[in-house]
Design an enzyme around this catalytic site. Structure first.
Site, PDB file in Angstrom:
ATOM      1  N   CYS A   1      17.974  -2.774  16.908  1.00 58.45           N
ATOM      2  CA  CYS A   1      17.985  -2.504  15.434  1.00 58.45           C
ATOM      3  C   CYS A   1      19.597  -2.840  14.959  1.00 58.45           C
ATOM      4  O   CYS A   1      19.902  -3.894  14.224  1.00 58.45           O
ATOM      5  CB  CYS A   1      17.850  -1.144  14.908  1.00 58.45           C
ATOM      6  SG  CYS A   1      16.091  -0.661  15.320  1.00 58.45           S
TER       7      CYS A   1
HETATM    8  N1  LIG Z   1      13.034   0.291  18.763  1.00 55.30           N
HETATM    9  C1  LIG Z   1      13.450   0.940  17.459  1.00 55.30           C
HETATM   10  O1  LIG Z   1      14.264   1.887  17.706  1.00 55.30           O
HETATM   11  C2  LIG Z   1      13.156   0.448  16.171  1.00 55.30           C
HETATM   12  C3  LIG Z   1      13.480   1.235  15.136  1.00 55.30           C
HETATM   13  C4  LIG Z   1      13.098   1.066  13.863  1.00 55.30           C
HETATM   14  C5  LIG Z   1      12.767  -0.097  13.487  1.00 55.30           C
HETATM   15  N2  LIG Z   1      12.521  -0.990  14.657  1.00 55.30           N
HETATM   16  C6  LIG Z   1      11.829  -2.399  14.248  1.00 55.30           C
HETATM   17  O2  LIG Z   1      10.325  -2.212  14.701  1.00 55.30           O
HETATM   18  C7  LIG Z   1      10.016  -3.505  15.103  1.00 55.30           C
HETATM   19  C8  LIG Z   1       9.461  -3.567  16.511  1.00 55.30           C
HETATM   20  O3  LIG Z   1      10.458  -3.133  17.291  1.00 55.30           O
HETATM   21  P1  LIG Z   1       9.959  -2.438  18.763  1.00 55.30           P
HETATM   22  O4  LIG Z   1      11.182  -1.706  19.066  1.00 55.30           O
HETATM   23  O5  LIG Z   1       8.886  -1.345  18.711  1.00 55.30           O
HETATM   24  O6  LIG Z   1       9.687  -3.625  19.516  1.00 55.30           O
HETATM   25  P2  LIG Z   1       8.998  -3.897  20.797  1.00 55.30           P
HETATM   26  O7  LIG Z   1       9.499  -4.964  21.671  1.00 55.30           O
HETATM   27  O8  LIG Z   1       9.181  -2.471  21.811  1.00 55.30           O
HETATM   28  O9  LIG Z   1       7.364  -3.833  20.536  1.00 55.30           O
HETATM   29  C9  LIG Z   1       6.716  -4.884  20.002  1.00 55.30           C
HETATM   30  C10 LIG Z   1       5.556  -5.038  20.559  1.00 55.30           C
HETATM   31  O10 LIG Z   1       4.828  -6.160  19.912  1.00 55.30           O
HETATM   32  C11 LIG Z   1       4.039  -6.913  20.839  1.00 55.30           C
HETATM   33  N3  LIG Z   1       3.678  -8.194  19.994  1.00 55.30           N
HETATM   34  C12 LIG Z   1       4.506  -9.182  19.961  1.00 55.30           C
HETATM   35  N4  LIG Z   1       4.181 -10.123  19.265  1.00 55.30           N
HETATM   36  C13 LIG Z   1       2.642  -9.761  19.100  1.00 55.30           C
HETATM   37  C14 LIG Z   1       1.611 -10.371  18.159  1.00 55.30           C
HETATM   38  N5  LIG Z   1       2.096 -11.465  17.549  1.00 55.30           N
HETATM   39  N6  LIG Z   1       0.727  -9.640  17.969  1.00 55.30           N
HETATM   40  C15 LIG Z   1       0.769  -8.348  18.667  1.00 55.30           C
HETATM   41  N7  LIG Z   1       1.439  -7.845  19.321  1.00 55.30           N
HETATM   42  C16 LIG Z   1       2.768  -8.487  19.418  1.00 55.30           C
HETATM   43  C17 LIG Z   1       4.915  -6.859  22.029  1.00 55.30           C
HETATM   44  O11 LIG Z   1       4.100  -7.217  23.163  1.00 55.30           O
HETATM   45  C18 LIG Z   1       5.562  -5.449  22.148  1.00 55.30           C
HETATM   46  O12 LIG Z   1       4.658  -4.694  22.541  1.00 55.30           O
HETATM   47  C19 LIG Z   1      11.151  -4.465  14.853  1.00 55.30           C
HETATM   48  O13 LIG Z   1      11.162  -5.145  13.454  1.00 55.30           O
HETATM   49  C20 LIG Z   1      12.286  -3.548  14.923  1.00 55.30           C
HETATM   50  O14 LIG Z   1      13.473  -3.923  14.412  1.00 55.30           O
HETATM   51  C21 LIG Z   1      12.738  -0.772  16.025  1.00 55.30           C
END
Ligand SMILES: NC(=O)c1ccc[n+]([C@@H]2O[C@H](COP(=O)([O-])OP(=O)(O)OC[C@H]3O[C@@H](n4cnc5c(N)ncnc54)[C@H](O)[C@@H]3O)[C@@H](O)[C@H]2O)c1
Length: 439
Positions: A273
């Protein structure tokens, strides 16, 4: 009854099924929260390994306990699949896919685009789509909306579209989705109403006037953190030169009951993030001929922190008549913050890379990350070294990059020859002389 009234009723009586696309650090906890609130949940991910693990009752995120999922599977309220044909089953679709940066520090919306097109091809009347991934203001209206209404349906009457930024803080034991308010902006007032009805089931929904405003809220929150962390990182470097303990200063300043929020310096930013999100806004700002100077300055300072840690390590070794070249250096912690198994964008990688380039023999220990997998930027293939008095004593320097709770810092200081502390983890340990160097 119109589509809006029908969907709100289904949400309120919990007959609506919630589909979550992307079951990572954000999507999996969200699935658990909706399940706990009585909804049926259908998870989607491209990664079949994750789906298999979930359906077998195994978690792939250490700090997320799997028991609620296994309970929901037993009650036939949870399923997960790689089959996106099943999107039609979901009444509410939440998008939680990654939104990284390209090598040129520009938004990489490949995952989001792919997901939007997948939904667009299957969208049916009465569905609610909410984007949760962090992105620049305008994404929902400019990128998602045209693709979703391509089939001739209208947002606000046939289907509903909103943006609601995810505020998940992995590993935080005080705040989770159930007690963190959720900001929501709809592309129409009806879209907002439906999305609000859904989020009110798991927490307090905070409505804003548009999806763009909600998108901007998330970037403001993370830019605020990035800028304040940069400020204390810069002041840390000055405080070191002046012989002042910056942590003592911050903690004393934090006793002021108004007008000051403490932020702490460290080895540099990590995670998915704070190092990334502000640059989504600076990219978009260019369209308006506007330069986001705070974001760039903060980025510059935060990015320079790993080099500062390496420099402090080199100086400390030098005082003992040693060079970095040939020294054995043990890095403690690869996770970007304590007590999580997430090492994305971790400053440890940069520190390790710089030390290797200078000829050091580098090893690492992380109780949360037993082995390093290749990432988009780094290709370390290492296993975590067991943390024993012998491995500590053998190292010419031990660098504390992540202050995991599992570490016994007194023991580490006792056994190590030289400790570089980037987290104030050794605070209160006395009698170590100049063995501890703050960096
Ligand atoms: N990790 C955090 O602490 C956090 C906090 C707030 C916001 N975010 C935001 O949330 C979003 C997700 O982050 P995250 O940390 O969960 O990522 P992550 O990589 O842990 O998870 C994303 C998941 O999406 C899957 N994926 C990718 N492309 C896909 C598709 N086309 N169809 C279906 N699944 C698909 C991946 O395999 C993965 O399991 C990002 O935009 C991030 O900036 C993350």
């Amino acid at each position: 009854m119109n589509e809006k009234a029908k969907l709100i009723k289904m949400i309120e009586d919990r007959t609506a099924k919630v589909g979550i696309i992307g079951l990572g650090y954000v999507g999996l906890p969200l699935a658990i929260h909706f399940g706990a609130s009585g909804f049926r949940v259908l998870g989607f991910d491209l990664d079949s390994d994750k789906i298999d693990k979930l359906l077998k009752g195994k978690s792939y995120i250490k700090h997320v306990p799997i028991e609620p999922v296994t309970g929901m599977i037993r009650e036939k309220r949870f399923d997960a699949t790689t089959d996106f044909g099943r999107l039609k089953e979901a009444d509410c679709i939440l998008i939680c896919v990654p939104t990284p940066l390209t090598d040129k520090m520009e938004p990489d919306l490949t995952y989001l685009l792919q997901t939007t097109e997948t939904i667009g091809a299957r969208l049916r009347k009465g569905q609610l789509v909410i984007l949760e991934s962090t992105t620049y203001p305008g994404t929902t209206e400019e990128m998602l909306l045209p693709r979703l209404r391509d089939g001739g349906m209208a947002a606000g009457s046939d289907f509903f579209l909103a943006y609601s930024p995810e505020r998940e803080d992995p590993g935080n034991k005080t705040f989770s989705a159930s007690n963190t308010p959720k900001v929501i902006g709809g592309v129409t007032p009806a879209c907002l109403e439906v999305a609000q009805a859904l989020y009110n089931c798991i927490t307090r929904a905070v409505p804003v006037s548009s999806a763009r405003a909600a998108e901007m809220v998330k970037i403001l929150e993370n830019t605020y953190r990035s800028v304040n962390i940069a400020l204390v990182n810069e002041l840390k470097v000055l405080a070191h030169k002046m012989g002042i303990d910056i942590f003592e200063v911050i903690n004393a300043a934090a006793t002021k009951p108004f007008g000051f929020s403490p932020f702490y310096p460290g080895p540099g930013l990590g995670g998915h993030c704070i190092p990334i999100d502000p640059f989504y806004l600076s990219w978009k700002a260019r369209e308006y001929d506007f330069s986001t100077r705070f974001i760039h300055l903060a980025g510059e300072i935060n990015v320079s922190m790993p080099a500062y840690v390496v420099e402090k390590t080199a100086e400390a070794l030098n005082r003992g008549r040693k060079s970095v070249n040939g020294s054995r250096i043990l890095v403690l912690g690869v996770a970007y913050k304590k007590d999580v198994d997430d090492e994305r964008e971790s400053p440890s990688y940069v520190i390790m890379k710089m030390l290797l380039e200078r000829g050091a023999e580098v090893s690492y220990n992380d109780p949360w990350i037993p082995r390093l997998r290749p990432t988009r930027k780094h290709d370390f293939r290492m296993q975590s070294t067991p943390l024993t008095p012998e491995t500590l004593a053998k190292a010419d320097a031990v660098i504390i990059v992540t202050d995991h709770s599992a570490y016994d810092f007194a023991d580490i200081v006792n056994n190590a020859r030289l400790v570089i502390d980037t987290r104030n983890a050794t605070q209160g340990i006395t009698g170590a002389g100049d063995k501890i160097v703050m960096a």
